[in-house]
Design a protein around this motif. Structure first.
Motif, short mmCIF file in Angstrom:
data_model
loop_
_atom_site.label_atom_id
_atom_site.label_comp_id
_atom_site.label_asym_id
_atom_site.label_seq_id
_atom_site.Cartn_x
_atom_site.Cartn_y
_atom_site.Cartn_z
N LEU A 61 45.44 32.70 32.08
CA LEU A 61 44.72 32.02 31.01
C LEU A 61 44.21 32.99 29.95
O LEU A 61 44.03 32.60 28.80
CB LEU A 61 43.52 31.25 31.60
N LEU A 62 43.99 34.24 30.34
CA LEU A 62 43.45 35.24 29.42
C LEU A 62 44.51 36.28 29.07
O LEU A 62 45.39 36.57 29.89
CB LEU A 62 42.23 35.92 30.03
N PRO A 63 44.43 36.87 27.90
CA PRO A 63 45.45 37.83 27.47
C PRO A 63 45.34 39.21 28.10
O PRO A 63 46.23 40.03 27.91
CB PRO A 63 45.25 37.91 25.95
N ASP A 64 44.27 39.48 28.84
CA ASP A 64 44.07 40.82 29.38
C ASP A 64 43.74 40.82 30.87
O ASP A 64 43.22 41.80 31.40
CB ASP A 64 42.95 41.54 28.62
N ASP A 65 44.06 39.74 31.56
CA ASP A 65 43.76 39.64 32.99
C ASP A 65 45.00 39.10 33.70
O ASP A 65 45.28 37.91 33.65
CB ASP A 65 42.56 38.73 33.23
N PHE A 66 45.73 40.00 34.38
CA PHE A 66 46.96 39.59 35.06
C PHE A 66 46.89 39.84 36.56
O PHE A 66 47.90 39.97 37.23
CB PHE A 66 48.16 40.35 34.48
N SER A 67 45.68 39.89 37.08
CA SER A 67 45.51 40.03 38.51
C SER A 67 45.75 38.70 39.20
O SER A 67 45.20 37.67 38.80
CB SER A 67 44.10 40.52 38.83
N ARG A 68 46.59 38.71 40.23
CA ARG A 68 46.88 37.46 40.95
C ARG A 68 45.73 37.05 41.86
O ARG A 68 45.78 35.98 42.46
CB ARG A 68 48.18 37.62 41.74
N ALA A 69 44.71 37.88 41.96
CA ALA A 69 43.52 37.51 42.71
C ALA A 69 42.44 36.94 41.80
O ALA A 69 41.38 36.55 42.26
CB ALA A 69 42.97 38.72 43.45
#
Length: 409
Positions: free
Chosen positions: A178-186
């Protein structure tokens, strides 16, 4: 009446932002401080001191008056960024949130995207929702915006989803957030992912949310992906909701790619007369509690990928790319994108329903374009989708077109 209403919403936004700054350390994941983000303040247990906004004078409005206010705001603010005032109403307090959620309709019913859950709900049946994708080669990221194009929408474009491509030795992953700078799957912002095979001809789409229809629930597979930031006592689950396959071009003939999409979470009855598609109403806590034996283990925890169980009586919806026609004068393959695509590319496609003769899908329904994707400039692509696909499903299918496919061209 419009000016006082906007004054109320503006005041609530200021109060909400002020209280959010003081409680941001306590309440993780609250994104309402971003004016353009369509996040609802999550309900948290009252373990800490009461938030000042709950004591504001607007929290105790009579229900009839509150209903009238929110209805007027929802009816007047139909486009972004002004529609963020509707999100602000849902962020005032619990009573405002409950009424706002009752008033705001799904994209299938109104054609508008309001909350993050709208990205997981089917699009409108008649007029498609028009979006565009910006590719950033340096960072291998892809951003989905609500709008006609960057030139026409400009700064008014609403960022919906962001994906990051991660290349592995045997496959490629696209993480959708949902955010452009958060790609953590947790992270709570993780929506789903796309995974390819070695040749880039077959893709699996995974959703972080379980299928809305219990008949289409999936079971855990044995494939595991280890993460660093997973709760030591809980294991989140990914659910396979669709599969995309590209036909091998063994003879190396010139022409567009041939693709086929099997939507495991959408029954073919959704496009039949009177049919409906699964429509989630809220994000669920997709934590797998069946692994109680591993709850006391320390270190990395796996995310389980799920494969669909065999469907007894519900056949999945299958999409195929619409066959283009050869243009003698232009000497190229052509499709009618109705002005939404201006640059020729093998990535361009239109998807329609591929129904069998035994299924009750009309010929007119089979001719309707459910998803179209095409190039309009350097690293700029349009994406238009409609019922029964959601924005996330459409985005994931389009992402498969960006992966390298030497065996298909």
């Amino acid at each position: 009446m419009t000016t006082p209403l906007r004054g109320i919403i503006s005041e609530q936004s200021e109060i909400r932002e002020g209280s959010g700054n003081s409680s941001r350390k306590v309440r993780e994941g609250v994104q309402v401080r971003h004016l353009g983000k369509s996040h609802i303040v999550p309900e948290q247990p009252s373990s800490s001191s009461p938030v000042p906004i709950e004591q504001s004078r607007w929290a105790n409005l009579p229900p009839e008056l509150l209903l009238d206010i929110i209805q007027r705001v929802e009816a007047s603010e139909t486009t972004w960024p002004s529609r963020r005032h509707v999100v602000a109403c849902a962020s005032v307090c619990r009573s405002w949130r409950m009424i706002t959620k009752e008033i705001v309709r799904t994209p299938d019913q109104c054609g508008w995207i309001t909350f993050p859950i709208s990205l997981m709900q089917p699009g409108p049946r008649e007029t498609p929702i028009q979006c565009f994708i910006k590719r950033e080669r340096a960072t291998s990221t892809f951003r989905l915006y609500l709008g006609l194009s960057p030139a026409l929408s400009g700064n008014l474009s609403k960022l919906l989803l962001t994906a990051k491509r991660i290349r592995r030795a045997m496959s490629t992953y696209f993480i959708v957030s949902l955010l452009p700078d958060d790609f953590s799957r947790a992270s709570n912002n993780f929506i789903g992912k796309l995974r390819s095979n070695f040749l880039g001809t077959k893709f699996s789409i995974y959703d972080s949310q379980p299928p809305h229809d219990p008949k289409l629930r999936t079971s855990r597979s044995k494939r595991r992906i280890h993460l660093k930031q997973v709760s030591p006592s809980k294991t989140p689950t990914n659910y396979k909701v669709a599969a995309v396959s590209y036909e091998l071009n063994v003879l190396r003939t010139r022409g567009p790619r041939r693709m086929r999409c099997t939507m495991h979470s959408i029954p073919v009855a959704a496009v039949e007369e009177g049919g409906t598609a699964p429509t989630p109403t809220e994000f669920k806590d997709c934590i797998d509690d069946h692994d109680s034996s591993t709850s006391s283990c320390k270190g990395k925890k796996p995310i389980w990928e799920s494969s669909p169980e065999p469907l007894e009586s519900t056949a999945p919806l299958v999409l195929k790319n619409k066959a283009p026609r050869w243009h003698e004068q232009l000497q190229c393959w052509c499709l009618n994108f109705k002005g939404r695509v201006t640059v020729a590319s093998v990535k361009n496609f239109q998807l329609v329903a591929a129904a069998e003769t035994s299924e009750n899908v009309s010929a007119a329904e089979q001719e309707k374009v459910i998803l179209q994707f095409g190039k309009i400039g350097k690293d700029i692509f349009t994406m238009d989708y409609r019922y029964p696909l959601s924005a996330f499903q459409a985005f994931a299918i389009c992402l498969s077109s960006f992966d390298t496919k030497p065996a298909c061209e």
